[in-house]
Write a protein that holds these residues in place. Structure first.
Motif, PDB file in Angstrom:
ATOM      1  N   LYS A 112     -36.701  10.030   4.721  1.00 14.33           N
ATOM      2  CA  LYS A 112     -37.954  10.356   4.032  1.00 14.33           C
ATOM      3  C   LYS A 112     -39.044  10.766   5.020  1.00 14.33           C
ATOM      4  N   PHE A 113     -39.158  10.021   6.133  1.00  8.94           N
ATOM      5  CA  PHE A 113     -40.204  10.336   7.106  1.00  8.94           C
ATOM      6  C   PHE A 113     -39.876  11.601   7.898  1.00  8.94           C
ATOM      7  N   ALA A 114     -38.584  11.808   8.213  1.00  8.81           N
ATOM      8  CA  ALA A 114     -38.185  12.969   9.012  1.00  8.81           C
ATOM      9  C   ALA A 114     -38.534  14.272   8.298  1.00  8.81           C
ATOM     10  N   LYS A 115     -38.434  14.272   6.981  1.00 12.04           N
ATOM     11  CA  LYS A 115     -38.752  15.474   6.214  1.00 12.04           C
ATOM     12  C   LYS A 115     -40.244  15.783   6.261  1.00 12.04           C
ATOM     13  N   ARG A 116     -41.048  14.792   6.690  1.00 11.79           N
ATOM     14  CA  ARG A 116     -42.494  15.003   6.811  1.00 11.79           C
ATOM     15  C   ARG A 116     -42.917  15.039   8.282  1.00 11.79           C
ATOM     16  N   GLY A 117     -41.951  15.280   9.158  1.00 14.84           N
ATOM     17  CA  GLY A 117     -42.275  15.414  10.571  1.00 14.84           C
ATOM     18  C   GLY A 117     -42.117  14.154  11.384  1.00 14.84           C
ATOM     19  N   ARG A 160     -43.012   7.091  12.037  1.00 20.63           N
ATOM     20  CA  ARG A 160     -43.956   8.129  11.676  1.00 20.63           C
ATOM     21  C   ARG A 160     -44.181   9.107  12.818  1.00 20.63           C
ATOM     22  N   LYS A 161     -44.700  10.262  12.485  1.00 16.98           N
ATOM     23  CA  LYS A 161     -44.944  11.317  13.472  1.00 16.98           C
ATOM     24  C   LYS A 161     -45.885  10.838  14.567  1.00 16.98           C
ATOM     25  N   GLY A 162     -45.495  11.080  15.815  1.00 18.71           N
ATOM     26  CA  GLY A 162     -46.374  10.777  16.933  1.00 18.71           C
ATOM     27  C   GLY A 162     -46.037   9.506  17.681  1.00 18.71           C
ATOM     28  N   TYR A 163     -45.214   8.669  17.110  1.00 21.94           N
ATOM     29  CA  TYR A 163     -44.842   7.433  17.791  1.00 21.94           C
ATOM     30  C   TYR A 163     -43.413   7.592  18.337  1.00 21.94           C
ATOM     31  N   ALA A 164     -42.416   7.093  17.660  1.00 26.53           N
ATOM     32  CA  ALA A 164     -41.047   7.337  18.104  1.00 26.53           C
ATOM     33  C   ALA A 164     -40.591   8.715  17.627  1.00 26.53           C
ATOM     34  N   GLU A 165     -39.749   9.345  18.429  1.00 30.68           N
ATOM     35  CA  GLU A 165     -39.166  10.628  18.044  1.00 30.68           C
ATOM     36  C   GLU A 165     -37.761  10.450  17.501  1.00 30.68           C
ATOM     37  N   LYS A 166     -37.101   9.401  17.966  1.00 31.01           N
ATOM     38  CA  LYS A 166     -35.735   9.129  17.505  1.00 31.01           C
ATOM     39  C   LYS A 166     -35.573   7.646  17.251  1.00 31.01           C
ATOM     40  N   ILE A 167     -34.741   7.345  16.270  1.00 31.09           N
ATOM     41  CA  ILE A 167     -34.429   5.971  15.920  1.00 31.09           C
ATOM     42  C   ILE A 167     -32.953   5.711  16.196  1.00 31.09           C
ATOM     43  N   TYR A 168     -32.679   4.603  16.859  1.00 32.97           N
ATOM     44  CA  TYR A 168     -31.309   4.163  17.091  1.00 32.97           C
ATOM     45  C   TYR A 168     -31.099   2.870  16.316  1.00 32.97           C
ATOM     46  N   ILE A 169     -30.064   2.850  15.486  1.00 31.25           N
ATOM     47  CA  ILE A 169     -29.820   1.715  14.602  1.00 31.25           C
ATOM     48  C   ILE A 169     -28.713   0.844  15.187  1.00 31.25           C
ATOM     49  N   VAL A 170     -29.018  -0.443  15.341  1.00 29.13           N
ATOM     50  CA  VAL A 170     -28.034  -1.404  15.830  1.00 29.13           C
ATOM     51  C   VAL A 170     -27.349  -2.051  14.632  1.00 29.13           C
ATOM     52  N   THR A 171     -26.031  -2.086  14.659  1.00 30.74           N
ATOM     53  CA  THR A 171     -25.284  -2.740  13.590  1.00 30.74           C
ATOM     54  C   THR A 171     -23.973  -3.299  14.127  1.00 30.74           C
ATOM     55  N   GLU A 175     -30.871  13.785  14.023  1.00 31.09           N
ATOM     56  CA  GLU A 175     -30.525  14.264  12.701  1.00 31.09           C
ATOM     57  C   GLU A 175     -31.407  13.636  11.636  1.00 31.09           C
ATOM     58  N   VAL A 176     -31.553  14.363  10.533  1.00 30.30           N
ATOM     59  CA  VAL A 176     -32.060  13.752   9.305  1.00 30.30           C
ATOM     60  C   VAL A 176     -30.833  13.140   8.637  1.00 30.30           C
ATOM     61  N   PRO A 177     -30.745  11.818   8.582  1.00 29.73           N
ATOM     62  CA  PRO A 177     -29.486  11.205   8.139  1.00 29.73           C
ATOM     63  C   PRO A 177     -29.231  11.370   6.644  1.00 29.73           C
ATOM     64  N   GLN A 178     -27.957  11.383   6.303  1.00 21.92           N
ATOM     65  CA  GLN A 178     -27.550  11.258   4.911  1.00 21.92           C
ATOM     66  C   GLN A 178     -27.696   9.790   4.509  1.00 21.92           C
ATOM     67  N   VAL A 179     -27.935   9.535   3.252  1.00 20.38           N
ATOM     68  CA  VAL A 179     -28.032   8.170   2.750  1.00 20.38           C
ATOM     69  C   VAL A 179     -26.853   7.925   1.825  1.00 20.38           C
ATOM     70  N   LEU A 180     -26.086   6.873   2.106  1.00 20.73           N
ATOM     71  CA  LEU A 180     -24.896   6.609   1.310  1.00 20.73           C
ATOM     72  C   LEU A 180     -25.272   5.993  -0.033  1.00 20.73           C
ATOM     73  N   SER A 181     -24.513   6.340  -1.035  1.00 14.74           N
ATOM     74  CA  SER A 181     -24.739   5.803  -2.373  1.00 14.74           C
ATOM     75  C   SER A 181     -24.238   4.364  -2.447  1.00 14.74           C
TER      76      SER A 181
END
Length: 281
Positions: A172-177, A142-153, A257-263
């Motif tokens: 979803k969250f990135a589109k709301r800041g 959410r806005k105000g805590y982390a600015e970027k997310i790194y995904i481990v896989t 980036e605002v990521p794409q979501v795979l189908s």
């Protein structure tokens, strides 16, 4: 470097987030930055290798001492670990009682009221359990805590499936800041079906990149038996340099980036690629 770096480390449970997050925090600190490392897993083991053991959790302290913050000090919740990394563990409810996600919300509210976030941290690292599945675990996005997310896989299907779910939450969250996707961290587990090529394809498909490629290393296992990071135990090792390079890339990163979501169909195609790679071993 940006004045403040606020990142969240996400990924499927058991994928190695805490190992990676703690080594990144150690690398940030050795680079001369003031680091706040927050473990958001009810297991409360994110800071173990920074502290040389477990520390009291925020929820455990409140449960034992009462929920009024009047009689608490910052050092009741924040502990100094390796190279001065400030460590916090959210903890969780007693088994079978309460919501672990709500525990993260309580932890954040407590740190806010104690003024912990007002300190001059150069880097804040949130180590978060599993998928973005509820309000509590989504707090760092959410806005105000982390600015970027790194995904481990890894290159296995279920971790990639979880990564795609996390991308959905970030989008979803990135589109709301809220936080954006900073990149993918590939953690090689060496298992059958762990396809490095598929991870790179996944990163490209969601509009991102692999920012770190973590190989299997006996030094990680040895350091963890000592309850330390490789940055502390084996600072001259190749794997320590991998973590240092990853930390520097995060420091230098001005994107997101605002990521794409795979189908489901795209994920099924990846599943078949992984199955094919297994059959060809």
């Amino acid at each position: 470097m940006k004045t403040k770096i606020k990142i969240g480390i996400y990924g499927k449970g058991g994928i190695g987030k805490s190992t990676i997050a703690s080594n990144l925090s150690a690398a940030f600190s050795k680079a001369g930055l003031r680091v706040l490392h927050i473990g958001c897993d009810p297991k409360a083991d994110s800071t173990r290798n920074l502290m040389g053991g477990r520390i009291p959790t925020v929820l455990g302290t409140l449960r034992n001492g009462g929920y009024s913050l009047t009689f608490y000090k910052e050092n009741d919740f924040v502990f100094n670990g390796f190279d001065g990394v400030a460590c916090v563990e959210a903890g969780g409810p007693e088994p079978g009682v309460g919501c672990a996600g709500r525990g993260i919300i309580t932890m954040v509210e407590t740190l806010e009221q104690m003024g912990v976030f007002n300190n001059e941290w150069d880097v804040t690292v949130y180590d978060v359990l599993g998928d973005v599945v509820c309000g509590g675990f989504a707090v760092p996005v959410r806005k105000g805590y982390a600015e970027k997310i790194y995904i481990v896989t890894s290159g296995e299907f279920m971790p990639l499936y979880a990564a795609n779910n996390i991308c959905n939450g970030i989008s979803k969250f990135a589109k709301r800041g809220g936080a954006k996707l900073g990149g993918i961290i590939y953690n090689c587990r060496g298992a059958k079906g762990d396809s490095k090529e598929v991870v790179y394809e996944f990163a490209k498909a969601v509009g991102s990149e692999v920012i770190a490629d973590i190989p299997r290393s006996d030094f990680i296992l040895k350091a963890e038996t000592e309850m330390k990071t490789v940055i502390e135990s084996y600072p001259d090792s190749d794997i320590a340099h991998v973590f240092q390079d990853a930390a520097q890339k995060i420091i230098d990163d001005e994107g997101g980036e605002v990521p794409q979501v795979l189908s489901d169909e795209q994920m099924e195609t990846m599943s078949k690629q992984i199955a094919t790679s297994v059959m060809n071993l």
